[in-house]
Structure formats: structure tokens, C-alpha cells
Motif scaffolding. Structure first.
Motif, PDB file in Angstrom:
ATOM      1  N   GLU A  35       0.804  -1.218   0.000  1.00 55.63           N
ATOM      2  CA  GLU A  35       0.000   0.000   0.000  1.00 55.63           C
ATOM      3  C   GLU A  35       0.844   1.279   0.000  1.00 55.63           C
ATOM      4  O   GLU A  35       0.339   2.373  -0.284  1.00 55.63           O
ATOM      5  CB  GLU A  35      -0.959   0.014   1.203  1.00 55.63           C
ATOM      6  N   TYR A  36       2.150   1.155   0.286  1.00 54.60           N
ATOM      7  CA  TYR A  36       3.031   2.331   0.290  1.00 54.60           C
ATOM      8  C   TYR A  36       3.943   2.358  -0.931  1.00 54.60           C
ATOM      9  O   TYR A  36       4.995   2.991  -0.914  1.00 54.60           O
ATOM     10  CB  TYR A  36       3.873   2.353   1.565  1.00 54.60           C
ATOM     11  N   ARG A  37       3.554   1.658  -1.968  1.00 55.14           N
ATOM     12  CA  ARG A  37       4.379   1.539  -3.183  1.00 55.14           C
ATOM     13  C   ARG A  37       4.799   2.885  -3.736  1.00 55.14           C
ATOM     14  O   ARG A  37       5.962   3.111  -4.083  1.00 55.14           O
ATOM     15  CB  ARG A  37       3.579   0.740  -4.229  1.00 55.14           C
ATOM     16  N   GLY A  38       3.937   3.814  -3.830  1.00 57.75           N
ATOM     17  CA  GLY A  38       4.243   5.090  -4.471  1.00 57.75           C
ATOM     18  C   GLY A  38       4.987   6.070  -3.600  1.00 57.75           C
ATOM     19  O   GLY A  38       5.428   7.121  -4.093  1.00 57.75           O
ATOM     20  N   HIS A  39       5.152   5.756  -2.311  1.00 55.76           N
ATOM     21  CA  HIS A  39       5.770   6.724  -1.411  1.00 55.76           C
ATOM     22  C   HIS A  39       7.261   6.925  -1.700  1.00 55.76           C
ATOM     23  O   HIS A  39       7.766   8.054  -1.582  1.00 55.76           O
ATOM     24  CB  HIS A  39       5.577   6.266   0.042  1.00 55.76           C
ATOM     25  N   PHE A  40       7.972   5.875  -2.080  1.00 53.14           N
ATOM     26  CA  PHE A  40       9.421   5.968  -2.276  1.00 53.14           C
ATOM     27  C   PHE A  40       9.826   6.225  -3.724  1.00 53.14           C
ATOM     28  O   PHE A  40      10.959   6.585  -3.998  1.00 53.14           O
ATOM     29  CB  PHE A  40      10.085   4.662  -1.821  1.00 53.14           C
ATOM     30  N   GLY A  41       8.884   6.083  -4.673  1.00 53.65           N
ATOM     31  CA  GLY A  41       9.245   6.234  -6.072  1.00 53.65           C
ATOM     32  C   GLY A  41      10.210   5.136  -6.499  1.00 53.65           C
ATOM     33  O   GLY A  41      10.292   4.074  -5.898  1.00 53.65           O
ATOM     34  N   GLY A  42      10.914   5.324  -7.532  1.00 46.25           N
ATOM     35  CA  GLY A  42      11.920   4.369  -7.985  1.00 46.25           C
ATOM     36  C   GLY A  42      11.316   3.186  -8.723  1.00 46.25           C
ATOM     37  O   GLY A  42      10.261   3.298  -9.361  1.00 46.25           O
ATOM     38  N   MET A  43      11.986   2.006  -8.588  1.00 44.54           N
ATOM     39  CA  MET A  43      11.600   0.828  -9.376  1.00 44.54           C
ATOM     40  C   MET A  43      11.301  -0.353  -8.462  1.00 44.54           C
ATOM     41  O   MET A  43      11.936  -0.523  -7.425  1.00 44.54           O
ATOM     42  CB  MET A  43      12.740   0.424 -10.324  1.00 44.54           C
TER      43      MET A  43
END
Length: 787
Positions: free
Chosen positions: A204-212
Motif C-alpha cells: 500500500e506504500y508503493r508510491g511513497h518511495f518512487g523508484g523501481m
């Protein structure tokens, strides 16, 4: 045929023992390829190689053989320009180190003057490639990793990699340590996916750090994310690792090219070190079986002393003595089942194969083995370790093949020849086969149960009977091989020991023919004679050793007595010289007193005083102190004939003595100190013939000038005269300083002997007496020890 023989004689099982002593895979492969040779020069060389290896093991305990690797494939790939990996290069370095260390070891033995020929020649053919070894060790560690020191570029690249890895881990650790970051992570760890550093993020926190996203868990609840903040550093790290790989490839290619420059030298090192490993495997195996190097011949002569089968445990094996090819070329062994006949065949066969393979054999020193061009064996029964057909037809099929190929350079081993068919026909067939093999000149050992073959050796020249011993008391075989004695039937004796009634046994004996009974009696007589001969030989050996001991003790005692005699004489001379010196001093005093008297009495003239002094000086004996009389010069052959009194040397004893009497033209009685013995003329060396001297009365003889003999001969004298001679002789012997003398009274009626012994018992100077031994004259001589 040789493959079948090797299988029957368990040659491969022997090689399984040998292979355990090889240090490398190359040495083990060399053992697997080992086969018997039929070339005398090749066998001799192989035996000498084993002997040198055994000598090194005996002197040093072991040889440095570690490090050898099978690098033949790597050498070939380097030769055609192939790239060698780290482990291949490390194996080459290890092989170079092992060869260099072994070469130094052998050169050290040569410097220590150890007599070696083959091993120094082998190591002399190896070139030391220490520079190549150092280059490989400088670039690759012992675990096969390329070292930073392999090149400056590689060290710089690895420093960059460590810097980038440190930067990535620092950024990711700041995320895993923060309170907000820990809530968004499945676990506060840093891991690697696709060779890039990532952290486990909740879905659920996939988009928080960005990257790949590089991976996800099986449930999909966790994503392994490379945060955008470390993407660039990870890219730099990836580029540095690619450069590292390229640099490592360059280094390996450079080392591979260096290896290709020494392809021939490396191939030679591998070949020689393989042979060295094989030599020491044979030497260590020889040590384990207590093997010795046999004397080789091509005449078919076998003489194995205390031979042992190497596959039988040491605590169970019974050594055997085997002869063949000398006085007889055929040996027929008879005896009971499980008595050791088959073991004897296999022992001779296997030890012959081992000899022709360059191996030492488990026998006593001085054993002889023959080199045969062909070895045949027909062995197969319930005792065989290997399963083999044992029917008459299978035996005959094998025998037919042997008969077609056998020649005068062959060794043939037959087990239970003619068995499996009618006894009468089988025995006749066995005799014909043995006759044929004998006629072609082959050497043959055959075992059989047939009683007809027991008499075979007595009717055929060049054939010898033998048997395996059986102990009727214990009902067990002793496994000893008895050459010259056929095996006897023990059925009746065994049956009686087991409790069968005498009546049944006697009835059974009645069914046996007279010829069979006669043969059994003959065999029994031979066994009894053999046992008595063995017992006599043991007793004779004990007597011989006892005689040697007595001889050594007597020689030592004679030397000791001579030394004591010289000391006593020297002491007497010293005392005499001292007394004369005192007399001379006293004389000087007397002369001085006479001079004083001359003053008062002018009638005493000076010349009278001088004459008196000269007479006093002439009374002083001439003594030479501290010097031994010079030994007479040995001049051989100066006299035509030896006579009593001649000084001689007994060559075999290296002792000086003098002639007492002549027995014949070729034999004399010689006095050696206190011993008188018979000596052949060829064993005597003439030294000197003393000049005749005026004899003195025995009672006035003293010290070194004594003319008293060490023996008194009373034979032919009257009783009263003899007793007087004994009394006078004992006094003279004591004055002469003798410790032991001999009185010859002969045997006769015994009256003279009894009288002499009675006198000796009462004489004050006699310590003890005894009768002479066989060599001293027996009961015709009394030996007297003086006080």
C-alpha cells in the motif's frame, strides 16, 4: 588370456590396495592402468624405481608429494588460446609448487650423499617455473578469487565499488531507521534483487518511495523497491562491477597467455610427477606388506622364502617356502580340502604378476622370482573369492586353450587337475597333461586329490611332490607347504579322533590295496624323517650359536689374560730395576767409604776401586721399560716344512701361535694361548722359527724366559716316575705364571689317570680340575686351573 589370469589371481584386488597409497588423481589413474610387463629390461627398471622410492621412505619416512593436480586439459586449452578460469590457474600454481618442493627434496638427499640414481634423473628433467607460479599467486588467492593486487586498474575499480556500496547502504539505512519508514516497510532490512540494493515495502506504500519495483513476495503484500534516491548510485555501482568483470577477464587472459608459453614444460612436469607419485605409491605399498625386491631371472627359477599372500590378513596368513625351476620344473601338491593348496597356487601366481608389474613382493630378503612370457591359470572352486565355473567341461575348455599356447617360457597353475570326472580317468588325464607341459619346458604347479599322482614324482625326472601339512591332533591344517613329501590320507586318523570305532576303521583298511597301504606307510615315514631332520637342524643351529659364543668368550679371556700377564711382568721389571738402582746407590756409598778408608790405608789402589765399581755395574740387568717387543715380520713360504716350535698365524682366527706336532703333511696341532687345536696347513701362515736355546733346569726358569710347555705328556711312563714328573711340572708351571695347563695321561686302564687326579686334589697350587672336552682330548686329558 592375461586378463582372465589377472582376474583369477585377484590382481585387480591387489591394485585396489595399491591405489590407496597414491597421493593424486593422476597417480591413482596410473595404478588403474598398471598391467604386468613381459620385458626383462622394463621390469628391472620398474623394480629399481620401487627400490629407490622405498629407500627414501626408509630414510625420511615420507616424501613431499602434495599439490599435484590433473592440469592436462587446462594446458591444452591454453595452448590453443583458450581462457583459463581462476581454479584452473590455481591448480597450475599448486602443481608447480608441488614439483618445485619435491625437486628440492631430492636435491637435498643427493647433497647428503644418499645413493639415488633414477629420482635425481627424473627431477632433473623438470624446469622450475617459479616466475609463472608467483604471477598466478600474486593475482589469485587460495580460494580462487582474483586479488586487488592483480592490477592497478582492478584495485581502483574495487575502491569505487566499495565507495558506491557504502553510499547506497547509507541512504537505505536512513530510511529503515526512520520511524515513518519503519511503518511502511515489511522488515527493516536491506537486501539485493537483480544485483541492485532494495528495501521490502508494504504494497500500500508503493508510491511513497518512487523508484523501481524489482520483485514481490509470494503473497503480493511486500514489494522489493529500489527507492528513487539510490537509483543513480546503484547505476554507478552496476557500471563499476561491469568494469571489474572486464578487468578480471583481461587478467585471466593475460595469465592464460603466460601459461601457453610453457606448455611443453608443464606437460613434462605433470608426466614426471605422475610417475613419481606412482613410484612412491609402490614404495609405500611395499612397506605395508613388508615387501622386498626379488632377484630376477628368465630361466623360470622361483625361490620364494616366507612368501605371504597380500590379500590375506597378517594375523591369519601362514608364510610358505616355494621352489620351482631349479632341480625340478613341475610341482605336484596333494593334501586335504581347505589345507592351503589353492592359496599356494594363488600366492605364487599373484607374486609373479606383482614382480612383473615392478612391485616388491611379501617375501624374505634374497627371494628369487622369474620373468615369464606367458602365465596361465586354471583355478576355480568353492574356495575362490571370485565366482568361477568348476565343472569338468569348463575346466577342460580352459585347459585346451592353455595347451595350445603353452611354451618353455610359461608358468602354468592347475588347481584340482582332472577333477569332476571318473577318478581313474581323471588321474590318467592329469598325468598326461602334466607330461605334455613338462615336455614343452614350461614350469607348472598343480594341486590334486588323486592318490595316483602321489607316486607321479617318483617316476618322473624333474617332477617334485609337495603337500600341505595337516595336524591330526587338532583336526586342522597348518597351511605349511612341505616340498618333497606327498600328502597322506588322513581319513582314518580323523575318523578315529572323531570317535569312529576301531572295528569299522580296521575293516575299511582291509578294502585298501597293498600298494596304497605301502604308499601311505612310505609317506608317513617321510613325514617322520622330515620332522626329525627339522628338529636336528634346530638343535644343530643352537649348538653352532653356543660354540660361537664360547669362542668369542675364550678369545676375549685370552686377550684379557695376555694383558694381565704383560702388566705383571712389567711390574716385576719395575721392581727389579728399583732394587738394582738401590743396590747401585748402596755400592756408591760403599765406594765412598772405601775412599775414606784409603786415606787411612794407602795400600788400596785407585784401579782396584774402579774395578770393583765396574763389577757392581755389570750386575745390573738391561731392562727396556714401557716398550713391547717388535712383532716379527711375516714371511710366507720361507721354509719347506713346518716343524714343532715354528711361530705361525691361524688365518681364519687371526691369532698367532706355534706348531706343537705334525698330524700329516696337510694338518698340524697348533697351540693358541691355552688352546691346542687341529689346523689345516692351508690355514697357516709361517712367521718365524725361534733359534735353538740352551735349556735350563725347569725349576730355575722364571717369567718371560720360561721354557715350560702348557701341557705334560705322561703316556708310556711308569706310575712312580709320572707322579714325580707331575709334582715337578706343577711347580715349574706356577713359576712360569701359567693359569691353566693340560696333563695328558691317556685312557688305558685308568690307573695313571686316577693317580694323577688324586695327586691334583691334594696339591697346594691346584685350584680346580676337569676332564678335557672333545676338542681337547676327552677323558685322556685332565685340564688343571692353577692358583
Amino acid at each position: 588370456m592375461i586378463e582372465r589370469v589377472c582376474r583369477i589371481l585377484e590382481y585387480n584386488k591387489m591394485k585396489d590396495q595399491l591405489i590407496q597409497f597414491a597421493s593424486s588423481s593422476l597417480g591413482k589413474q596410473r595404478v588403474k592402468e598398471l598391467t604386468p610387463s613381459f620385458d626383462m629390461l622394463e621390469i628391472t627398471d620398474a623394480q629399481e624405481r620401487t627400490f629407490e622410492g622405498a629407500k627414501v621412505i626408509r630414510l625420511k619416512g615420507q616424501a613431499p608429494l602434495g599439490g599435484l593436480r590433473d592440469i592436462r586439459g587446462s594446458i591444452k586449452r591454453a595452448e590453443i588460446g583458450g581462457l583459463l578460469n581462476e581454479m584452473e590457474l590455481l591448480d597450475i600454481s599448486s602443481t608447480l609448487y608441488g614439483s618445485r618442493r619435491f625437486k628440492s627434496f631430492i636435491e637435498g638427499l643427493v647433497e647428503d650423499e644418499v645413493d639415488l640414481t633414477i629420482l635425481p634423473q627424473l627431477v632433473g628433467e623438470m624446469v622450475s617455473l617459479s616466475e609463472l607460479e608467483q604471477e598466478i599467486n600474486h593475482a589469485i588467492d587460495e580460494n580462487g578469487g582474483v586479488l586487488d593486487s592483480a592490477s592497478t586498474a582492478l584495485r581502483s575499480i574495487r575502491q569505487q565499488i566499495r565507495s558506491h556500496e557504502s553510499g547506497v547502504r547509507s541512504k537505505l539505512e536512513s530510511i529503515t531507521r526512520s520511524s515513518s519508514g519503519r511503518k511502511m516497510l515489511s522488515d527493516a532490512i536491506i537486501t539485493i534483487r537483480n544485483d541492485r540494493y532494495v528495501i521490502p515495502v508494504k504494497a500500500e506504500y508503493r508510491g511513497h518511495f518512487g523508484g523501481m519495483v524489482h520483485d514481490q513476495s509470494a503473497s503480493g503484500a511486500t514489494l522489493f523497491v529500489e527507492p528513487e534516491s539510490v537509483v543513480q548510485i546503484n547505476n554507478q555501482l552496476r557500471e563499476a562491477k561491469i568494469k571489474e568483470k572486464q578487468e578480471i577477464q583481461r587478467i585471466l587472459q593475460e595469465l592464460s597467455a603466460r601459461v601457453s608459453e610453457f606448455v611443453e614444460e608443464l606437460a613434462t612436469i605433470v608426466e614426471i610427477m605422475t610417475e613419481v607419485d606412482f613410484i612412491f605409491a609402490k614404495a609405500l605399498y611395499s612397506q605395508s606388506i613388508q615387501g622386498t625386491q626379488p632377484t630376477l631371472n628368465e630361466e623360470g627359477i622361483i625361490k620364494m622364502t616366507k612368501a605371504r599372500h597380500p590379500l590375506i590378513p597378517k594375523e591369519e596368513i601362514v608364510p610358505i617356502d616355494v621352489e620351482l625351476g631349479g632341480e625340478f620344473s613341475s610341482l605336484v601338491i596333494t593334501g586335504p580340502n581347505t589345507g592351503g593348496k589353492t592359496v599356494t597356487l594363488k600366492t605364487v601366481g599373484l607374486l609373479t604378476l606383482m614382480t612383473q608389474s615392478g612391485l616388491h613382493i611379501p617375501c624374505e630378503e634374497g627371494s628369487t622370482a622369474a620373468v615369464f612370457q606367458q602365465i596361465f591359470a586354471d583355478i576355480g572352486d568353492e574356495q575362490s573369492i571370485e565366482q568361477s565355473l568348476s565343472t569338468f567341461s569348463s575346466h577342460m575348455t580352459n585347459i585346451v586353450q592353455i595347451m595350445e599356447k603353452v611354451d618353455f617360457q610359461s608358468l602354468v597353475l592347475f588347481d584340482e587337475l582332472g577333477a569332476g570326472t571318473d577318478p581313474t580317468e581323471g588321474a590318467a588325464l592329469a598325468i598326461s597333461i602334466l607330461d605334455h607341459v613338462y615336455q614343452v619346458g614350461a614350469k607348472v604347479i598343480a594341486t590334486t586329490h588323486y592318490s595316483e599322482l602321489k607316486g607321479y614324482a617318483y617316476d618322473r625326472e624333474g617332477v617334485m611332490n609337495a603337500s600341505v601339512e595337516f595336524n591330526v591332533e587338532t583336526l586342522r591344517p597348518t597351511y605349511r607347504l612341505l616340498i618333497g613329501v606327498p600328502g597322506r590320507s588322513n581319513a582314518f586318523a580323523i575318523s578315529r579322533r572323531l570317535g569312529l570305532s576301531d572295528k569299522i576303521i580296521d575293516e575299511a583298511k582291509g578294502h585298501i590295496t597293498a600298494d596304497s597301504n605301502q604308499m601311505e606307510k612310505m609317506i608317513s615315514s617321510l613325514e617322520d624323517s622330515r620332522k626329525k631332520a627339522e628338529q636336528d637342524m634346530v638343535e644343530a643351529e643352537l649348538l653352532r650359536k653356543e660354540a660361537e659364543t664360547i669362542h668369542r668368550e675364550l678369545a676375549a679371556e685370552m686377550e684379557k689374560l695376555d694383558e694381565e700377564k704383560q702388566k705383571v711382568l712389567q711390574s716385576a721389571e719395575d721392581k727389579a730395576a728399583h732394587s738394582v738402582k738401590q743396590a747401585a746407590e748402596e755400592a756408591e756409598k760403599i765406594i765412598a767409604e772405601l775412599r775414606e778408608m784409603q786415606k787411612n790405608n794407602p795400600t788400596i789402589k785407585d784401579h782396584e776401586l774402579i774395578d770393583a765399581k765396574k763389577r757392581l755395574e755389570q750386575t745390573e740387568p738391561s731392562l727396556v721399560k714401557g716398550k713391547k717387543k717388535p712383532s716379527p715380520k711375516v714371511v710366507k713360504g720361507k721354509v719347506d716344512k713346518l716343524i714343532p716350535g715354528d711361530e705361525v698365524k691361524v688365518i681364519s682366527f687371526d691369532q698367532k701361535g706355534h706348531i706343537v706336532d705334525e698330524i700329516s703333511e696337510k694338518e698340524y696341532y697348533v697351540q693358541l694361548g691355552m688352546m691346542k687345536m687341529k689346523v689345516k696347513k692351508d690355514d697357516l701362515l709361517y712367521i718365524n722359527r725361534p733359534k735353538a736355546v740352551a735349556t735350563k733346569p725347569l725349576a730355575t726358569v722364571r717369567g718371560r724366559n720360561a721354557q715350560v710347555k702348557t701341557e705334560l705328556d705322561l703316556r708310556g711312563e711308569r706310575y712312580e716316575s709320572a707322579m714325580m714328573d707331575v709334582e715337578k711340572y706343577l711347580d715349574d708351571a706356577v713359576l712360569a705364571g701359567y693359569h691353566q695347563v693340560s696333563i695328558i695321561h691317556g685312557k688305558g686302564t685308568g690307573a695313571l689317570r686316577k693317580g694323577v687326579q688324586e695327586l691334583l686334589k691334594k696339591h697346594r697350587n691346584v685350584q680346580e680340575t676337569r676332564m678335557g672336552t672333545q676338542g681337547e682330548g676327552g677323558s685322556g686329558v685332565t685340564i688343571v686351573s692353577l692358583k
